[in-house]
Scaffold this motif. Sequence first.
Motif, PDB file in Angstrom:
ATOM      1  N   VAL A 121       0.863  -1.182   0.000  1.00  0.00           N
ATOM      2  CA  VAL A 121       0.000   0.000   0.000  1.00  0.00           C
ATOM      3  C   VAL A 121       0.897   1.228   0.000  1.00  0.00           C
ATOM      4  CG1 VAL A 121      -1.615   1.310   1.414  1.00  0.00           C
ATOM      5  CG2 VAL A 121      -1.896  -1.167   1.198  1.00  0.00           C
ATOM      6  N   SER A 122       0.667   2.134  -0.916  1.00  0.00           N
ATOM      7  CA  SER A 122       1.512   3.335  -0.942  1.00  0.00           C
ATOM      8  C   SER A 122       0.933   4.398  -0.005  1.00  0.00           C
ATOM      9  CB  SER A 122       1.637   3.858  -2.372  1.00  0.00           C
ATOM     10  OG  SER A 122       0.538   4.671  -2.676  1.00  0.00           O
ATOM     11  N   PRO A 123       1.793   5.305   0.461  1.00  0.00           N
ATOM     12  CA  PRO A 123       1.342   6.359   1.383  1.00  0.00           C
ATOM     13  C   PRO A 123       0.156   7.153   0.833  1.00  0.00           C
ATOM     14  CG  PRO A 123       3.731   6.390   1.191  1.00  0.00           C
ATOM     15  CD  PRO A 123       3.232   5.389   0.191  1.00  0.00           C
ATOM     16  N   GLU A 155       7.838   3.326   4.345  1.00  0.00           N
ATOM     17  CA  GLU A 155       8.054   4.621   4.985  1.00  0.00           C
ATOM     18  C   GLU A 155       8.431   5.635   3.913  1.00  0.00           C
ATOM     19  OE1 GLU A 155      11.453   4.727   7.529  1.00  0.00           O
ATOM     20  OE2 GLU A 155      12.117   2.800   6.786  1.00  0.00           O
ATOM     21  N   SER A 156       8.012   6.854   4.118  1.00  0.00           N
ATOM     22  CA  SER A 156       8.221   7.877   3.103  1.00  0.00           C
ATOM     23  C   SER A 156       8.160   9.230   3.784  1.00  0.00           C
ATOM     24  CB  SER A 156       7.124   7.768   2.046  1.00  0.00           C
ATOM     25  OG  SER A 156       6.765   9.028   1.572  1.00  0.00           O
ATOM     26  N   ALA A 157       8.953  10.135   3.248  1.00  0.00           N
ATOM     27  CA  ALA A 157       8.968  11.483   3.802  1.00  0.00           C
ATOM     28  C   ALA A 157       7.588  12.120   3.664  1.00  0.00           C
ATOM     29  CB  ALA A 157      10.008  12.335   3.073  1.00  0.00           C
ATOM     30  N   ALA A 158       6.805  11.599   2.704  1.00  0.00           N
ATOM     31  CA  ALA A 158       5.500  12.191   2.439  1.00  0.00           C
ATOM     32  C   ALA A 158       4.456  11.817   3.497  1.00  0.00           C
ATOM     33  CB  ALA A 158       5.020  11.744   1.061  1.00  0.00           C
ATOM     34  N   VAL A 159       4.802  10.872   4.362  1.00  0.00           N
ATOM     35  CA  VAL A 159       3.808  10.402   5.323  1.00  0.00           C
ATOM     36  C   VAL A 159       3.575  11.440   6.421  1.00  0.00           C
ATOM     37  CG1 VAL A 159       3.395   8.718   7.151  1.00  0.00           C
ATOM     38  CG2 VAL A 159       4.177   7.947   4.922  1.00  0.00           C
ATOM     39  N   ASP A 160       2.316  11.820   6.585  1.00  0.00           N
ATOM     40  CA  ASP A 160       1.910  12.592   7.754  1.00  0.00           C
ATOM     41  C   ASP A 160       1.669  11.569   8.856  1.00  0.00           C
ATOM     42  OD1 ASP A 160      -0.613  15.111   8.444  1.00  0.00           O
ATOM     43  OD2 ASP A 160       0.246  13.619   9.770  1.00  0.00           O
ATOM     44  N   VAL A 161       2.573  11.534   9.824  1.00  0.00           N
ATOM     45  CA  VAL A 161       2.567  10.434  10.780  1.00  0.00           C
ATOM     46  C   VAL A 161       1.277  10.360  11.589  1.00  0.00           C
ATOM     47  CG1 VAL A 161       3.734   9.443  12.774  1.00  0.00           C
ATOM     48  CG2 VAL A 161       5.080  10.285  10.877  1.00  0.00           C
ATOM     49  N   ALA A 162       0.775  11.500  12.023  1.00  0.00           N
ATOM     50  CA  ALA A 162      -0.451  11.486  12.835  1.00  0.00           C
ATOM     51  C   ALA A 162      -1.621  10.946  12.019  1.00  0.00           C
ATOM     52  CB  ALA A 162      -0.753  12.899  13.335  1.00  0.00           C
ATOM     53  N   GLU A 163      -1.694  11.399  10.770  1.00  0.00           N
ATOM     54  CA  GLU A 163      -2.771  10.961   9.894  1.00  0.00           C
ATOM     55  C   GLU A 163      -2.640   9.463   9.584  1.00  0.00           C
ATOM     56  OE1 GLU A 163      -3.831  13.543   6.258  1.00  0.00           O
ATOM     57  OE2 GLU A 163      -2.905  11.752   5.398  1.00  0.00           O
ATOM     58  N   ALA A 164      -1.407   9.033   9.282  1.00  0.00           N
ATOM     59  CA  ALA A 164      -1.175   7.619   8.981  1.00  0.00           C
ATOM     60  C   ALA A 164      -1.511   6.758  10.192  1.00  0.00           C
ATOM     61  CB  ALA A 164       0.276   7.398   8.557  1.00  0.00           C
ATOM     62  N   ALA A 165      -1.134   7.213  11.381  1.00  0.00           N
ATOM     63  CA  ALA A 165      -1.393   6.435  12.591  1.00  0.00           C
ATOM     64  C   ALA A 165      -2.898   6.232  12.783  1.00  0.00           C
ATOM     65  CB  ALA A 165      -0.782   7.126  13.805  1.00  0.00           C
ATOM     66  N   GLU A 195       5.777   5.480  16.478  1.00  0.00           N
ATOM     67  CA  GLU A 195       4.506   6.217  16.412  1.00  0.00           C
ATOM     68  C   GLU A 195       3.394   5.507  15.666  1.00  0.00           C
ATOM     69  OE1 GLU A 195       5.138  10.280  15.396  1.00  0.00           O
ATOM     70  OE2 GLU A 195       6.442  10.527  17.127  1.00  0.00           O
ATOM     71  N   LEU A 196       3.749   4.494  14.866  1.00  0.00           N
ATOM     72  CA  LEU A 196       2.703   3.817  14.103  1.00  0.00           C
ATOM     73  C   LEU A 196       2.402   2.456  14.716  1.00  0.00           C
ATOM     74  CD1 LEU A 196       3.864   4.502  10.426  1.00  0.00           C
ATOM     75  CD2 LEU A 196       2.210   5.794  11.786  1.00  0.00           C
ATOM     76  N   PRO A 197       1.129   2.066  14.705  1.00  0.00           N
ATOM     77  CA  PRO A 197       0.798   0.718  15.166  1.00  0.00           C
ATOM     78  C   PRO A 197       1.206  -0.297  14.101  1.00  0.00           C
ATOM     79  CG  PRO A 197      -1.185   1.848  14.421  1.00  0.00           C
ATOM     80  CD  PRO A 197      -0.045   2.823  14.267  1.00  0.00           C
ATOM     81  N   VAL A 198       2.188  -1.141  14.413  1.00  0.00           N
ATOM     82  CA  VAL A 198       2.787  -2.041  13.429  1.00  0.00           C
ATOM     83  C   VAL A 198       2.886  -3.453  14.009  1.00  0.00           C
ATOM     84  CG1 VAL A 198       4.944  -2.541  12.209  1.00  0.00           C
ATOM     85  CG2 VAL A 198       4.108  -0.202  12.313  1.00  0.00           C
ATOM     86  N   ASP A 199       2.746  -4.458  13.148  1.00  0.00           N
ATOM     87  CA  ASP A 199       2.831  -5.859  13.566  1.00  0.00           C
ATOM     88  C   ASP A 199       4.075  -6.560  13.031  1.00  0.00           C
ATOM     89  OD1 ASP A 199      -0.048  -6.225  14.677  1.00  0.00           O
ATOM     90  OD2 ASP A 199      -0.290  -5.234  12.729  1.00  0.00           O
ATOM     91  N   GLN A 200       4.581  -6.085  11.905  1.00  0.00           N
ATOM     92  CA  GLN A 200       5.646  -6.818  11.200  1.00  0.00           C
ATOM     93  C   GLN A 200       6.631  -5.825  10.589  1.00  0.00           C
ATOM     94  OE1 GLN A 200       4.929  -8.737   7.106  1.00  0.00           O
ATOM     95  NE2 GLN A 200       4.800 -10.529   8.446  1.00  0.00           N
ATOM     96  N   LEU A 201       7.909  -6.180  10.598  1.00  0.00           N
ATOM     97  CA  LEU A 201       8.928  -5.415   9.875  1.00  0.00           C
ATOM     98  C   LEU A 201       9.418  -6.262   8.718  1.00  0.00           C
ATOM     99  CD1 LEU A 201      11.198  -4.005  12.753  1.00  0.00           C
ATOM    100  CD2 LEU A 201       9.180  -2.959  11.700  1.00  0.00           C
ATOM    101  N   LYS A 202       9.690  -5.614   7.604  1.00  0.00           N
ATOM    102  CA  LYS A 202      10.353  -6.311   6.511  1.00  0.00           C
ATOM    103  C   LYS A 202      11.721  -5.680   6.318  1.00  0.00           C
ATOM    104  CE  LYS A 202       8.037  -8.432   3.483  1.00  0.00           C
ATOM    105  NZ  LYS A 202       7.233  -8.775   2.289  1.00  0.00           N
TER     106      LYS A 202
END
Length: 290
Positions: A121-123, A155-165, A195-202
């Motif tokens: 999924v892209s930002p 992850e991308s510089a374009a991500v608004d972290v609060a909005e993404a979260a 800051e993001l709810p995450v289950d898995q890292l790649k």
Amino acid sequence: AGKHGGGSRVQRYRPGMSGTVAGSAALGAELQQAIAGQQMFLEYQPIVSLADGRTAGVEALIRWSHPARGTVSPAEFIPVAERTGLIVALGGWALHEACRQFAAWWQEHGAAAPAELNVNVSPRQLSDAGFVDQVAAALADTGVPAHRLTLEITESAAVDVAEAAAQLRALRGLGVRIALDDFGTGQSSLTLLHELPVDQLKLDRSFLRPGGAGAEVSMPAAVLALAHAAHLEIVAEGVETAEQAAALARCGYRWAQGFHFARPAPADEFGRRLARPAPGEPAVTARVPR
Ligand code: C2E
Ligand code: MG
Ligand code: MG
Ligand code: MG
């Protein structure tokens, strides 16, 4: 065609035209038609258990079968789709199609089907107001249980972290899992993890030694420790050699993906492998209970 004649007509792709602004504008116009014209398809790559080589899950990867250029890489057209906003429709199609195919494998192969599905999924998709509904609809239409779907966010510089979260929390509310893709390559990996709810890292494949030498795994080991500390599952990407696979397994990795195990393949080929594993090739394993 039409009254504007030669003034501002869309440039068609010509062989040799690449990387230019005109090239990317032409690609954008063609991309729109490609979605409507069913030139898009998905390939599937297994995520395997390092302990026994069994398939635990599968990642869907989009492909564009261009009438003149052959198969176009997503590295080329996803950025164009993001700039033009077409990624919302394109990504929505990919999500729905991957879920449909995943459900079909369950129908056809039962216990031999992969237990989990990963979709990128892209930002730009994530920030679309309709995205959570799009995911819910794909699951409802295809009957895929939410806990079997992992959405991979880059992850991308374009991500608004609060909005993404907020969006990720809503997605997790559906029961879907979240992965951080290409982990370690961005500039804000640790911030995002926090800051993001995450289950898995790649783990990004750049952490593995080029050429396939396996011995040097101090960075993968450090990221593994981080994942464990944060109670996250971790998948190593881009494993190309037996030496890399062995070194990752030795330092505690359980899950991996890469050409060493299997290249991405169209659905029919992936399905044939499920039905008739090659001699000595193990069947599937279930990381998520069936
Ligand atoms: P990604 O999600 O990190 O996918 C992994 C990429 O690494 C894929 O490239 C895969 O073919 C490639 N790969 C797998 N194993 C190996 C290996 O052992 N060695 C090497 N060198 N490469 C390996 P691909 O298919 O070209 O996709 C590129 C990127 O395009 C993906 O990176 C993902 O970010 C994006 N993408 C693909 N499909 C979709 C989609 O449906 N939606 C969105 N939004 N993005 C997508
Ligand atoms: Mg991915
Ligand atoms: Mg990705
Ligand atoms: Mg990746």
